[in-house]
Design an enzyme around this catalytic site. Structure first.
Site, PDB file in Angstrom:
ATOM      1  N   ASP A  23       9.448   6.892  -7.457  1.00 12.35           N
ATOM      2  CA  ASP A  23       8.515   6.623  -8.456  1.00 12.35           C
ATOM      3  C   ASP A  23       7.379   7.573  -8.759  1.00 12.35           C
ATOM      4  O   ASP A  23       6.202   6.950  -9.020  1.00 12.35           O
ATOM      5  CB  ASP A  23       8.132   5.167  -8.471  1.00 12.35           C
ATOM      6  CG  ASP A  23       7.646   4.545  -9.450  1.00 12.35           C
ATOM      7  OD1 ASP A  23       8.004   5.021 -10.858  1.00 12.35           O
ATOM      8  OD2 ASP A  23       7.052   3.619  -9.813  1.00 12.35           O
ATOM      9  N   ILE A  44      -9.317  -5.200 -10.012  1.00 16.03           N
ATOM     10  CA  ILE A  44      -9.345  -3.722 -10.623  1.00 16.03           C
ATOM     11  C   ILE A  44      -8.034  -3.312 -11.105  1.00 16.03           C
ATOM     12  O   ILE A  44      -8.028  -2.186 -11.807  1.00 16.03           O
ATOM     13  CB  ILE A  44      -9.804  -2.427  -9.577  1.00 16.03           C
ATOM     14  CG1 ILE A  44      -8.994  -2.475  -8.623  1.00 16.03           C
ATOM     15  CG2 ILE A  44     -11.388  -3.185  -9.287  1.00 16.03           C
ATOM     16  CD1 ILE A  44      -9.329  -1.423  -7.670  1.00 16.03           C
ATOM     17  N   GLY A  45      -7.027  -3.968 -10.942  1.00 15.63           N
ATOM     18  CA  GLY A  45      -5.605  -3.651 -11.557  1.00 15.63           C
ATOM     19  C   GLY A  45      -4.468  -4.700 -11.157  1.00 15.63           C
ATOM     20  O   GLY A  45      -4.816  -5.279 -10.278  1.00 15.63           O
ATOM     21  N   GLY A  78       0.242  -5.213 -11.300  1.00 20.31           N
ATOM     22  CA  GLY A  78       1.270  -4.532 -11.577  1.00 20.31           C
ATOM     23  C   GLY A  78       2.700  -5.354 -11.383  1.00 20.31           C
ATOM     24  O   GLY A  78       2.242  -6.688 -11.133  1.00 20.31           O
ATOM     25  N   GLY A 103       2.042  -7.110  -7.704  1.00 22.33           N
ATOM     26  CA  GLY A 103       0.770  -7.892  -7.382  1.00 22.33           C
ATOM     27  C   GLY A 103      -0.335  -7.526  -8.047  1.00 22.33           C
ATOM     28  O   GLY A 103      -0.205  -6.170  -8.862  1.00 22.33           O
ATOM     29  N   LYS A 104      -1.585  -7.615  -7.545  1.00 24.55           N
ATOM     30  CA  LYS A 104      -2.958  -7.404  -8.172  1.00 24.55           C
ATOM     31  C   LYS A 104      -3.386  -6.621  -6.883  1.00 24.55           C
ATOM     32  O   LYS A 104      -3.263  -6.564  -5.858  1.00 24.55           O
ATOM     33  CB  LYS A 104      -3.736  -8.608  -8.360  1.00 24.55           C
ATOM     34  CG  LYS A 104      -3.389  -9.539  -9.485  1.00 24.55           C
ATOM     35  CD  LYS A 104      -4.341 -10.756  -9.752  1.00 24.55           C
ATOM     36  CE  LYS A 104      -3.554 -11.515 -10.946  1.00 24.55           C
ATOM     37  NZ  LYS A 104      -4.551 -12.832 -11.201  1.00 24.55           N
TER      38      LYS A 104
END
Length: 1018
Positions: free
Chosen positions: A841, A711-712, A714, A717-718
């Site tokens: 962040d 579902i995403g 970065g 990682g996934k």
């Protein structure tokens, strides 16, 4: 544990030394012996004051070792940092900006008998201010501003007989100002700005006859009147009561303040006229009454205010003319905008020798501007926009050569622009739009080197754009539409490397577009519709990477439409209609995400690109007789050739078959790769660490880690969506090993995470328990792979939802709730975690939303390291964070603390209010913060707020916008702590409910928008 025991022992021994007079004599040797055994702390050589100060040091958290010089090398503390002595006695303590944390130890400091000054400005002194502060009987100066003190103000402060200076600005004090404050004997300065004081201003303050400065601004007082008793403060020089929720009239008694230099009552709900008594204050230099509901005419007798330099009466309800005597004052700043003034502007305003700022916009003033305006005064800013002035522009505006801004939009000025303005090289902003000006623009005006905005729209100017425009190297906005300009657009316009907008529609420009125009790499808008342009589009338009709008409609441009237009990724408005373009519609156009496409009434032919052959684009291609495609009614019969249709059908089938084959090969490859990865995962030995009671095991997680569940993804990682057998859904983040850089405690390390560092960070995350922090269920680790199992957030991230196609789903109440939730999560990290955690962040993509749009702060501790050293400020080797969210001082110094998170959260607030991304090609070189500030100044608040939000929430939205601007202050010291941010956000919701119940129709004191170029947020 051993270190903690030693520190406790040291403190006990030190306490014994400090209280040896009351200790039984037989025990003294035992304590001294034990004190010597613990070694590192030998302080017996210090005098009594040194012992007190050393115990003060032990009571504080000193992450930067600012007090490292506080040791036993000298017999007295006079050489210690922040200490001032007279002979060998401590008289002053100044620890400003030392980054100290802990309670205020009045019981220790007050034992320094000759201490007269305590300054702890900009630290993290917390808890309450103790009542025994009154024991510091010799104290003259007390500055505890910009700390984290809470609770009520101690009523015992007034018992300090010699206190002259008291500054508690920027804390979290709440409750009332004690009535006892009226009994100060020698107090000269009292500043309680930016606290949470929520009662009323006590009349007893009028009894402090020695007071020179009284500053109570920006406190959420209950609605109340200005106490008339303040008129008894005859020695007062400064009275600041801005944003104190004051109502009612200004009391006449304030006219008794004959020594007053600065009177600031802005941002309140005051009403009624200005009392005539205020004109009897000969020392008054600055008068600020803006953003109230004051009315009536300006009082006569203002000529008595001979010292007045600045007067700001904006955003009120005044009527009548501007008194002639006001214009004869030696003013430096005159702000009378957004009132109800009418009548002519007196010619005597030109006689003001010190006048350098004239802002009269948004009124009903009429008549000519004084002929000699600027002749005797060094004018820098002139803004008379949105009035009814007529006649010519004064020739003498820039006689002193310092004029920076001249704004005269939306009046009835006529005649030509004076040639003298073309020689005014100090100009930065010129706006003459929406008047009746005519003639040719002076050649020098086109090429002024510092002008970034030149607006001449909606006049009757003639002539052409002069070649001198090559000198306007700072020009960003060139707006000359709706005039009678003619001639060829000069090639020199391509030299303006900062140009972002060129709007020249509705003129008579002719010839081809200059070839050099493709050099404008910053260009976002090119609008030259309704002219007489011809030729072809120049080669190289693909260099317009930031082009958002291209409008060349109603010209005579021919040739083919360049296929490279399809590479302009941010283009969303394309209008080339009513020209002479020929050839095919470029296939690349279907790659654009256009809000408007209009190629109608040209000479296009052939077929349409498949993705454009839809009903929604029907009106985009009408008027092209040679254009045939599959939409019924747009073909002229030439495209009905059966052979052509058959060839086209075969070609389509071949393309589709090829795509299916390629897709099948790619799908099989990834399936096979995932199968191999799954097998390798199964063969690995996993270690499970849980932080909550689990109803699942690692096998159930591992079996669902395939590409269908991604579902995403970065940099770390996934992320997979895993539906468990129980029906519960979790999110799993897979972090692969490998050679990469990670930021660990401020150092850059190559290679994989060390197991110990990873385990330490996961352990920290596992202990966090807060409803607005995403829950970490467990982690699974092996040698080359790590899995983090989080609670699943069905609504995804705030960034995706806010800036995606579903952004309209987020109404204002939902956005406000998200802001409050996220603020409470960050407040927990900053103030309730021991040691505090700095996220580093904070951004909208790291704020996740549950099914009810409740917000959770996420993605910290692994991708971005949790600050676990206990130090409030840490120097980093590289910058961590995301573009648009990074605090200015972090980028400069690589030093990070809670203030960095607060800046980033402020950007998130601006995203919620504006609906815009933190970085956008439309902003040019600016980010969202700079864009908001610039747009507020140039266009007003309505151009900042997200148009998708209901206008009934405008006042509440503007208050939240204020909070966002406070959080993004360039100076960290001016940013409120997260605890205060939460408090302010809750107050916005509470005040909104109150105002809905008691709606009185008055102008809000929190925002201003005159519907044109101007606007400011309090």
């Amino acid at each position: 544990m051993v270190q903690q025991l030693l520190l406790t022992a040291k403190r006990l021994c030190l306490a014994a030394l400090l209280h040896h007079q009351t200790m039984p004599p037989p025990l003294l040797p035992i304590f001294f012996f034990f004190f010597l055994l613990i070694g590192p702390l030998t302080i017996s050589g210090l005098n009594q004051e040194g012992l007190y100060l050393y115990q003060f040091k032990l009571s504080l958290d000193d992450p930067d070792s600012s007090l490292s010089s506080w040791n036993n090398r000298d017999p007295t503390p006079c050489n210690w940092a922040g200490i001032t002595c007279r002979t060998t006695t401590v008289t002053s303590l100044d620890l400003s900006n030392f980054n100290l944390a802990g309670p205020f130890p009045a019981s220790l400091l007050c034992r320094l008998q000759n201490l007269t000054s305590i300054t702890l400005f900009n630290n993290s002194i917390n808890q309450t201010l103790p009542l025994d502060i009154s024991l510091c009987s010799n104290l003259i100066h007390l500055d505890l501003s910009q700390n984290l003190l809470t609770g009520t103000l101690p009523h015992t402060l007034s018992l300090l007989p010699n206190l002259r200076y008291l500054d508690l600005t920027g804390n979290n004090f709440s409750g009332p100002i004690p009535p006892s404050f009226g009994t100060f004997q020698n107090l000269q300065v009292l500043s309680l700005v930016f606290n949470l004081l929520d009662h009323t201003i006590p009349p007893s303050l009028g009894n402090i006859s020695t007071l020179k400065v009284l500053n109570l601004s920006y406190n959420p007082f209950l609605p109340s009147h200005i106490p008339p008793e303040l008129g008894n403060l005859t020695n007062l020089e400064t009275l600041w009561l801005s944003s104190c929720n004051l109502v009612g009239p200004i009391p006449h008694s304030l006219g008794n303040l004959q020594k007053l230099l600065d009177l600031d009552l802005a941002l309140n709900n005051l009403y009624g006229p200005i009392p005539s008594s205020l004109t009897r204050m000969p020392s008054l230099v600055q008068l600020e009454l803006y953003n109230n509901s004051l009315s009536g005419e300006l009082p006569s007798g203002m000529a008595n205010l001979t010292s007045l330099r600045l007067i700001d009466l904006s955003m009120n309800r005044f009527t009548g003319p501007i008194p002639d005597e006001l214009c004869r004052l030696p003013l430096e700043s005159l702000n009378l905008y957004e009132n109800g003034f009418s009548g002519e502007l007196p010619a005597s305003i030109a006689d003001s020798l010190n006048l350098y700022e004239l802002r009269l916009f948004g009124n009903e003033l009429a008549g000519n501007l004084p002929e000699n305006l600027g002749k005797n005064a060094p004018l820098r800013w002139v803004d008379v926009s949105n009035n009814k002035f007529w006649g010519g522009i004064p020739v003498s505006l820039c006689d002193h050569g310092v004029l920076e801004e001249v704004l005269m939009i939306e009046n009835e000025f006529s005649g030509e622009i004076p040639v003298s303005l073309g020689a005014c090289r100090s100009l930065t902003r010129v706006r003459f739009g929406f008047n009746r000006l005519s003639g040719e623009v002076p050649a020098g005006l086109w090429g002024l080197p510092h002008v970034y905005l030149l607006e001449l729209a909606d006049n009757s100017f003639t002539g052409s754009i002069a070649k001198t425009i090559a000198g306007a190297r700072n020009l960003s906005l060139l707006i000359v539409s709706k005039n009678n300009f003619s001639g060829v657009i000069p090639d020199e316009i391509g030299w303006l490397e900062n140009l972002q907008e060129f709007s020249g529609g509705d003129n008579m420009f002719n010839g081809s577009l200059p070839e050099s125009i493709v050099n404008l790499g910053q260009l976002g808008t090119l609008d030259l519709h309704n002219n007489k342009l011809s030729g072809e589009l120049p080669k190289g338009v693909q260099s317009w990477k930031k082009l958002n709008e291209l409008n060349l409609a109603n010209n005579e441009i021919g040739g083919k439409i360049p296929d490279v237009i399809g590479s302009l990724s941010v283009l969303n408005f394309l209008d080339l209609s009513s020209n002479q373009f020929s050839g095919n519609v470029p296939l690349g156009l279907q790659n654009l995400k256009l809000n408007q496409l209009n190629l109608s009434y040209n000479r296009l032919s052939g077929g349409l690109p498949p993705l454009l052959a839809k009903d929604m684009y029907r009106d985009s291609f009408i008027g092209n007789p040679g254009l045939c495609e599959d939409l019924k009614g747009l073909c002229d019969g030439k495209g009905d050739d059966k052979n052509k249709h058959f060839v086209w059908l075969l070609r389509t089938i071949f393309i589709v078959a090829t795509l299916v084959f390629v897709f099948g090969v790619v799908w099989f490859y990834f399936k096979y790769k995932n199968f191999k990865n799954a097998r390798s995962i199964d063969k690995s030995r996993w270690t499970l660490m849980s932080f909550h009671k689990l109803g699942f095991g690692e096998d159930e997680i591992l079996n669902c880690l395939d590409e269908d569940n991604v579902i995403g993804s970065g940099s770390s990682g996934k992320v997979y969506k895993v539906v468990l057998s129980s029906g519960e859904v979790v999110a799993v983040k897979k972090i692969r090993g490998g050679v990469r850089k990670e930021i660990v405690s401020g150092d850059v390390e190559e290679g994989q995470f060390q197991d110990s560092a990873f385990d330490a960070e996961v352990e920290t995350l596992g202990k966090i328990r807060h409803k607005n922090i995403v829950k970490l269920w467990c982690c699974c680790t092996t040698r080359d792979c790590k899995l983090l199992v989080y609670e699943y957030m069905p609504n995804g991230s705030l960034g995706d939802l806010l800036h995606g196609s579903k952004g309209g789903l987020l109404d204002w109440p939902t956005r406000y709730k998200i802001a409050v939730d996220a603020a409470e999560g960050l407040s927990y990290l900053h103030h309730d975690c021991v040691p505090p955690i700095v996220h580093r962040d904070v951004k909208s993509n790291n704020i996740l939303l549950d099914g009810d749009f409740g917000a959770r702060v996420a993605d910290f501790g692994v991708a971005k390291v949790v600050e676990s050293t206990g130090k409030g400020t840490k120097s980093m080797s590289v910058i961590a964070g995301s573009c648009g969210y990074i605090a200015p001082e972090y980028a400069y110094t690589l030093r990070v603390n809670e203030k960095s998170d607060i800046y980033s959260f402020g950007v998130v607030i601006l995203e919620l209010v504006t609906g815009r991304r933190p970085i956008d090609p439309e902003f040019g070189e600016k980010d969202l913060v700079m864009w908001v500030c610039t747009t507020l100044d140039q266009k007003g608040v309505d151009h900042v707020l997200d148009s998708r939000l209901d206008s009934c929430f405008k006042e509440e939205i503007c208050k939240v916008l204020n909070i966002g601007l406070m959080c993004t202050s360039p100076l960290p010291i001016n940013r409120p702590a997260m605890r205060r941010v939460v408090k302010m956000l809750h107050e916005v919701g509470t005040e909104n409910q109150t105002k809905l119940a008691k709606k009185d129709g008055k102008l809000s004191p929190y925002y201003y928008d005159d519907g044109s170029d101007h606007g400011s947020v309090a």
